[in-house]
Design an enzyme around this catalytic site. Sequence first.
Site, short mmCIF file in Angstrom:
data_model
loop_
_atom_site.label_atom_id
_atom_site.label_comp_id
_atom_site.label_asym_id
_atom_site.label_seq_id
_atom_site.Cartn_x
_atom_site.Cartn_y
_atom_site.Cartn_z
N GLU A 160 0.88 -1.11 0.01
CA GLU A 160 0.02 0.12 0.06
C GLU A 160 0.76 1.14 -0.02
O GLU A 160 0.86 1.99 0.78
CB GLU A 160 -1.18 0.05 1.31
N GLU A 265 -5.87 -10.86 -1.40
CA GLU A 265 -6.54 -10.79 -0.31
C GLU A 265 -8.16 -10.56 -0.57
O GLU A 265 -9.17 -9.92 0.01
CB GLU A 265 -6.32 -9.32 0.47
C1 GLA Z 1 -5.12 -4.82 4.17
C2 GLA Z 1 -3.74 -5.61 4.66
C3 GLA Z 1 -4.00 -7.01 5.20
C4 GLA Z 1 -5.30 -6.68 6.22
C5 GLA Z 1 -6.43 -6.31 5.43
C6 GLA Z 1 -7.55 -6.08 6.47
O1 GLA Z 1 -5.58 -5.22 3.12
O2 GLA Z 1 -2.85 -5.81 3.51
O3 GLA Z 1 -2.98 -7.43 5.81
O4 GLA Z 1 -4.97 -6.07 7.40
O5 GLA Z 1 -5.95 -4.87 5.00
O6 GLA Z 1 -7.61 -7.01 7.27
#
Ligand code: GLA
Length: 375
Positions: A160, A265
Site C-alpha cells: 500500500e 486478499e
Molecule cells: C490490508 C492488509 C491486510 C489486512 C487487510 C484487512 O488489505 O494488507 O494485511 O490488514 O487490510 O484485514
Amino acid sequence: MIIKKSIVSILTLLIIASCNATKVKQEIGLKDALKGDFLIGVAMNNKQILQNDKVGTDLIIKHFNSIVADNCMKSEVIQPAEGKFDFTLSDQFVKFGEQHKMNIIGHTLIWHSQAPDWFFKDNNGNPVSRDVLIERMKSHITTTVKHYKGRVHGWDVVNEAINDNGTWRESPFYKIIGKDYIKMAFKFAHEADPNAQLYYNDYNMEEAGRRATVVQLVKDLQQDGIRIDAVGMQSHFTMDYPTYEAFEKSIEAFAALGVKVMLTELDLTVLPFPKNEITADIATTYKYDPVMNPYINGIPDSAYLAFNNRLKTFLDICFKHKNHISRITVWGLSDKDSWKNDFPVKGRTDYPLLFDRNYQPKHIVNELIKKADKK
Ligand code: GLA
C-alpha cells in the site's frame, strides 16, 4: 421371489455406487479443482495458526495449497521493540505450511500500518533521520527474510504505497526516505533470500491512477535490475466496486510487464459501503447504523445469488487470464472470521468469503468442484 431379491441387490448396489460417487466428489478440494489453473490460498488467523480451530484447519488443509498469515507477520508483531524479534507465532504458521506442503507467503515486510511506533521515532519521539530509517528497514527485512530463508516462498515486500489517484502515499517511509524506499526494500529482501519471490501489494488496483503508478514502479525496478516477481491485487471488493472492465484492464496492464499477477486478499462484501469512496484502508471507520447492517439474521437468497454470480464473473476473468495469474488468495476462511464484519463499520454481519459461518462451502465453491469433477 428370486427376481425381487435381485432387484433389491441391484438397487442396493446402485445406492452404494452413488454414495461412493458423492464421497469422491466431497473429497475433492478447491485446490484439486483449480490444479493447473492457479494456486488457491487463504489467510490464516491466530486461532487457526495455534491449532485452536480444528474444523477450520481441516478445511484449510483440504481446500487450499497456499497460506498467508492475516496478522502475525506484520512488523508490530515480529519486532515489537527495536532489535527484539518475536517469531513465535510466525514459526508455527510456517511449520503448518511445511507440514502440509503448502506455498507459504510472508505478509508483509514494509507497510505504514500495523508497524510499531518506535520504527519511525527517535528516543525523544521525533521522526528519525533518513539514514536511521533505512537502517531499521534493512535490519527488519534482513532478519525476517533470513529467518525464513528457503521456507517462505514469496514476500509481500511493500504494501500500500500508492494512493487511488496515483500519487505516493505520504507514509513515514515516503516522507523520511523518499520514493527510493521501495527499491531499497526489494533489494534488501533479495539479498536476504535470493530465491524468494518478491511482490508489490496494494488495494483498489483497478483505479486508473494507482494502476499507472504501479506499472511505472514495476518498470523502474526492472530497469534497475531489481527483482520483482508479481503484483498483488488485494481485491477487497464490494457489490458495486470495481467494474469488471477495470479489474481486467489492471490484470492486463500488470501482465504486460512480464510479472505474474496475484489476487492476494480476495473478499466480496455484500453490505453497503457507507460512502461512495470505496477503500480498504484499515484506518477508515464509520459510526454504526442499523440501516448499514441489513442481514443480521441471515443473507437473503437474492443477495446470496448476486454474491455467487459476481464472484463467478471475477473468477471467469481470472480463468481467461490464467497464464498470467499464479495465485488467488481469499482473506479468511469463514464469514464469521472476516475483518469485513468490522470494516468500515464495527459490529456488522457480513458474508464475504467462500465458507459460511458454519464452515459450509458456498455455491461458487461447489460449482468449481463440480466443474473439475467433470473434466
Ligand atoms: C490490508 C492488509 C491486510 C489486512 C487487510 C484487512 O488489505 O494488507 O494485511 O490488514 O487490510 O484485514
